[in-house]
Design a protein around this motif. Structure first.
Motif, PDB file in Angstrom:
ATOM      1  N   ALA A  40       2.247  13.003 -13.182  1.00 23.13           N
ATOM      2  CA  ALA A  40       1.672  14.341 -13.026  1.00 23.13           C
ATOM      3  C   ALA A  40       0.928  14.467 -11.707  1.00 23.13           C
ATOM      4  O   ALA A  40       0.548  13.475 -11.083  1.00 23.13           O
ATOM      5  CB  ALA A  40       0.721  14.643 -14.192  1.00 23.13           C
ATOM      6  N   GLU A  41       0.732  15.727 -11.274  1.00 21.27           N
ATOM      7  CA  GLU A  41      -0.040  15.969 -10.062  1.00 21.27           C
ATOM      8  C   GLU A  41      -1.490  15.532 -10.270  1.00 21.27           C
ATOM      9  O   GLU A  41      -1.987  15.475 -11.396  1.00 21.27           O
ATOM     10  CB  GLU A  41       0.008  17.463  -9.698  1.00 21.27           C
ATOM     11  N   ASP A  42      -2.159  15.238  -9.174  1.00 19.58           N
ATOM     12  CA  ASP A  42      -3.569  14.807  -9.211  1.00 19.58           C
ATOM     13  C   ASP A  42      -3.754  13.498  -9.973  1.00 19.58           C
ATOM     14  O   ASP A  42      -4.830  13.229 -10.523  1.00 19.58           O
ATOM     15  CB  ASP A  42      -4.469  15.890  -9.840  1.00 19.58           C
ATOM     16  N   SER A  43      -2.721  12.686 -10.011  1.00 16.25           N
ATOM     17  CA  SER A  43      -2.835  11.381 -10.660  1.00 16.25           C
ATOM     18  C   SER A  43      -3.559  10.403  -9.756  1.00 16.25           C
ATOM     19  O   SER A  43      -3.787  10.668  -8.575  1.00 16.25           O
ATOM     20  CB  SER A  43      -1.439  10.853 -10.991  1.00 16.25           C
ATOM     21  N   VAL A  44      -3.924   9.264 -10.303  1.00 15.40           N
ATOM     22  CA  VAL A  44      -4.598   8.226  -9.527  1.00 15.40           C
ATOM     23  C   VAL A  44      -3.893   6.898  -9.762  1.00 15.40           C
ATOM     24  O   VAL A  44      -3.107   6.736 -10.706  1.00 15.40           O
ATOM     25  CB  VAL A  44      -6.089   8.102  -9.906  1.00 15.40           C
ATOM     26  N   CYS A  45      -4.184   5.956  -8.908  1.00 15.43           N
ATOM     27  CA  CYS A  45      -3.609   4.614  -9.048  1.00 15.43           C
ATOM     28  C   CYS A  45      -4.731   3.608  -9.290  1.00 15.43           C
ATOM     29  O   CYS A  45      -5.774   3.658  -8.635  1.00 15.43           O
ATOM     30  CB  CYS A  45      -2.834   4.240  -7.790  1.00 15.43           C
TER      31      CYS A  45
ATOM     32  N   TYR B 286       0.832  -1.211   0.000  1.00 13.64           N
ATOM     33  CA  TYR B 286       0.000   0.000   0.000  1.00 13.64           C
ATOM     34  C   TYR B 286       0.862   1.254   0.000  1.00 13.64           C
ATOM     35  O   TYR B 286       0.605   2.213  -0.742  1.00 13.64           O
ATOM     36  CB  TYR B 286      -0.924  -0.010   1.217  1.00 13.64           C
ATOM     37  N   GLU B 287       1.908   1.253   0.819  1.00 16.10           N
ATOM     38  CA  GLU B 287       2.834   2.389   0.833  1.00 16.10           C
ATOM     39  C   GLU B 287       3.479   2.572  -0.527  1.00 16.10           C
ATOM     40  O   GLU B 287       3.673   3.692  -1.007  1.00 16.10           O
ATOM     41  CB  GLU B 287       3.913   2.167   1.899  1.00 16.10           C
ATOM     42  N   LEU B 288       3.794   1.451  -1.165  1.00 13.34           N
ATOM     43  CA  LEU B 288       4.482   1.487  -2.455  1.00 13.34           C
ATOM     44  C   LEU B 288       3.623   2.151  -3.522  1.00 13.34           C
ATOM     45  O   LEU B 288       4.061   3.088  -4.202  1.00 13.34           O
ATOM     46  CB  LEU B 288       4.841   0.058  -2.872  1.00 13.34           C
ATOM     47  N   PHE B 289       2.367   1.662  -3.691  1.00  9.63           N
ATOM     48  CA  PHE B 289       1.580   2.222  -4.798  1.00  9.63           C
ATOM     49  C   PHE B 289       0.986   3.594  -4.489  1.00  9.63           C
ATOM     50  O   PHE B 289       0.716   4.364  -5.415  1.00  9.63           O
ATOM     51  CB  PHE B 289       0.536   1.234  -5.333  1.00  9.63           C
ATOM     52  N   THR B 290       0.806   3.952  -3.217  1.00 12.37           N
ATOM     53  CA  THR B 290       0.359   5.321  -2.926  1.00 12.37           C
ATOM     54  C   THR B 290       1.505   6.318  -3.126  1.00 12.37           C
ATOM     55  O   THR B 290       1.302   7.428  -3.634  1.00 12.37           O
ATOM     56  CB  THR B 290      -0.198   5.440  -1.497  1.00 12.37           C
ATOM     57  N   ARG B 291       2.719   5.923  -2.761  1.00 13.43           N
ATOM     58  CA  ARG B 291       3.882   6.801  -2.955  1.00 13.43           C
ATOM     59  C   ARG B 291       4.267   6.924  -4.424  1.00 13.43           C
ATOM     60  O   ARG B 291       4.922   7.888  -4.823  1.00 13.43           O
ATOM     61  CB  ARG B 291       5.067   6.289  -2.139  1.00 13.43           C
ATOM     62  N   ALA B 292       3.882   5.940  -5.247  1.00 13.17           N
ATOM     63  CA  ALA B 292       4.181   6.000  -6.681  1.00 13.17           C
ATOM     64  C   ALA B 292       3.541   7.217  -7.333  1.00 13.17           C
ATOM     65  O   ALA B 292       4.035   7.722  -8.351  1.00 13.17           O
ATOM     66  CB  ALA B 292       3.700   4.722  -7.366  1.00 13.17           C
ATOM     67  N   LEU B 293       2.456   7.706  -6.758  1.00 16.31           N
ATOM     68  CA  LEU B 293       1.783   8.892  -7.304  1.00 16.31           C
ATOM     69  C   LEU B 293       2.633  10.144  -7.158  1.00 16.31           C
ATOM     70  O   LEU B 293       2.348  11.173  -7.781  1.00 16.31           O
ATOM     71  CB  LEU B 293       0.421   9.087  -6.625  1.00 16.31           C
TER      72      LEU B 293
END
Length: 454
Positions: free
Chosen positions: A279-284, A266-273
């Protein structure tokens, strides 16, 4: 049917040690079959400016001469430029089924392939590949026109009765899933396929074992016409449905997994943003594979339950969830390419490449078949051809002093790392008397699902 015959793909149980949205779809002309429909998808770059937008609107207006635009949301271009939709309208299905010459029972793996072909997950493919395309993929990792493709999509059989020109009703667990019009039938070149796609001919590799013992000697090629989607405990949205779900005009970072998501993931894919190339305001988009995988992996049904409870627990508006009916090959670098092109078809712009992604170990001595960064290296070298960016997987660890940080930061600051091996975690799950599993390692909701399904 003129004649009825069933050929069931043989299955071999893997050894216990194996872990065995530019624009929305546009309906276009039939693809290789009367009822097959292609969906043209354009755009996908996030270039700003009135001139660019005007150019895009003009292009859409021109295409409306031959196609109807479903919507005008901005999404990533499909792989090869066309998002395929091979599903046959309901009022045409009975006649199509009646025209079939024989039946073929699909394995779990092949049913996943048929579904992804039918809904466009394997775009630009419109059916199972012929021998020339098969050899092009295994030798050069591309289709005949040079489009990058990681692994061949094939349908196997041992039947001597199925011949080119026949229409085959593809059935799965009593469901009429699709119709294949056989254009060719050829001998699989399994040693070459194993060597080039999996990097080894050793049956210690689960993917090599699968093509050697589970698949029949012949491969069938030809266009596929989809009739139905298998019913599963985990609903799998189509590429068009996922694209409609994702916000328009934003980068979408894909995260692939085949196991329950724990804290580090979870830390990995949230920090990937926060990556520099995102870009800013991206989503996963968390997009786990829930189809067949290694023999000792947690079942797709249980994994789906863990994802659903985690989705509710975290309730993160920047994280979207969907499930993929894909059969894992554990093909390392080649499979990383396959995962990227599939996620591109589902509307993603970036893909997180993990350490030793889709890797595998020998069932005899536990040795890795691939280097830890082989998949990352091949993916990074292929971004231009794929039209998709990579986001390296951070090497995170948990520390007593600062929680999750990258390993180099932990070493530089001399922080106290905390570790819990997968083996010990599984033992703690099974032992009611074991200490509570630390929340820094796993979410309580996920642990409960796993314990309830042991």
């Amino acid at each position: 049917m003129a004649a009825t015959m069933k050929s069931t793909v043989s299955r071999t149980v893997a050894p216990r040690s194996f872990e065995a949205q530019g624009r929305a779809p546009v309906k276009a002309a039939a693809v290789q079959a009367k009822s097959a429909r292609a969906v043209a998808v354009r755009g996908g770059s996030f270039i700003q400016g009135a001139a660019v937008r005007a150019e895009r609107k003009s292009a859409v207006a021109q295409r409306q001469v031959v196609a109807t635009v479903a919507s005008a949301t901005t999404v990533e271009t499909a792989h090869g430029g066309v998002l395929v939709d091979l599903m046959v309208p309901a009022d045409e299905q009975a006649a199509l089924i009646a025209s079939c010459d024989c039946e073929l029972e699909l394995s779990d793996r092949n049913a996943c392939d048929v579904e992804l072909l039918s809904v466009g997950g394997f775009s630009p493919l419109t059916g199972f590949v012929d021998e020339e395309t098969y050899l092009s993929i295994i030798n050069d990792m591309c289709l005949k026109d040079g489009t990058l493709f990681g692994l061949p999509i094939v349908l196997d059989t041992d039947s001597e009765d199925i011949k080119p020109g026949m229409k085959v009703l593809l059935k799965y667990q009593g469901l009429n899933q699709a119709v294949l019009t056989v254009e060719s039938k050829y001998l699989a070149q399994k040693p070459l396929e194993a060597k080039n796609c999996y990097g080894t001919t050793s049956i210690e590799h689960p993917g090599v074992q699968m093509i050697s013992f589970e698949r029949g000697q012949y491969y069938l090629s030809g266009p596929v016409q989809g009739l139905a989607i298998p019913e599963r405990p985990f609903p799998c949205k189509t590429p068009a449905e996922v694209r409609a779900m994702l916000p328009s005009g934003k980068d979408v970072v894909a995260f692939q997994c085949r196991n329950p998501v724990h804290r580090a993931h979870y830390e990995l894919f949230t920090r990937a943003l926060d990556a520099e190339n995102v870009a800013e305001d991206s989503v996963c988009l968390v997009h786990p594979t829930c189809g067949p995988t290694q023999g000792d992996d947690i079942s797709g049904e249980v994994r789906y339950q863990t994802y659903e409870v985690l989705k509710e627990e975290t309730n993160n508006p920047n994280i979207f969830w969907a499930y993929l009916p894909y059969s894992m090959h554990m093909a390392g670098p080649r499979e990383a390419i396959q995962h990227m092109l599939i996620r591109k078809n589902y509307g993603c712009t970036h893909f997180i490449i993990g350490r030793d992604m889709a890797g595998s170990k020998s069932c005899l001595d536990g040795e890795d078949f691939y280097g830890a960064y082989d998949a990352q290296d091949l993916a990074n070298a292929s971004t231009e051809k794929l039209g998709m960016k990579t986001v390296p997987s951070l090497n995170l660890c948990y520390t007593e002093e600062e929680g999750y940080v990258t390993a180099d930061v932990a070493d530089e600051k001399g922080l106290t790392k905390k570790n819990l091996s997968g083996t010990k975690f599984r033992k703690m799950l099974r032992d009611p008397a074991a200490p509570e599993i630390p929340e820094w390692f796993a979410f309580k909701s996920v642990v409960k699902v796993l314990r309830d399904n042991l």
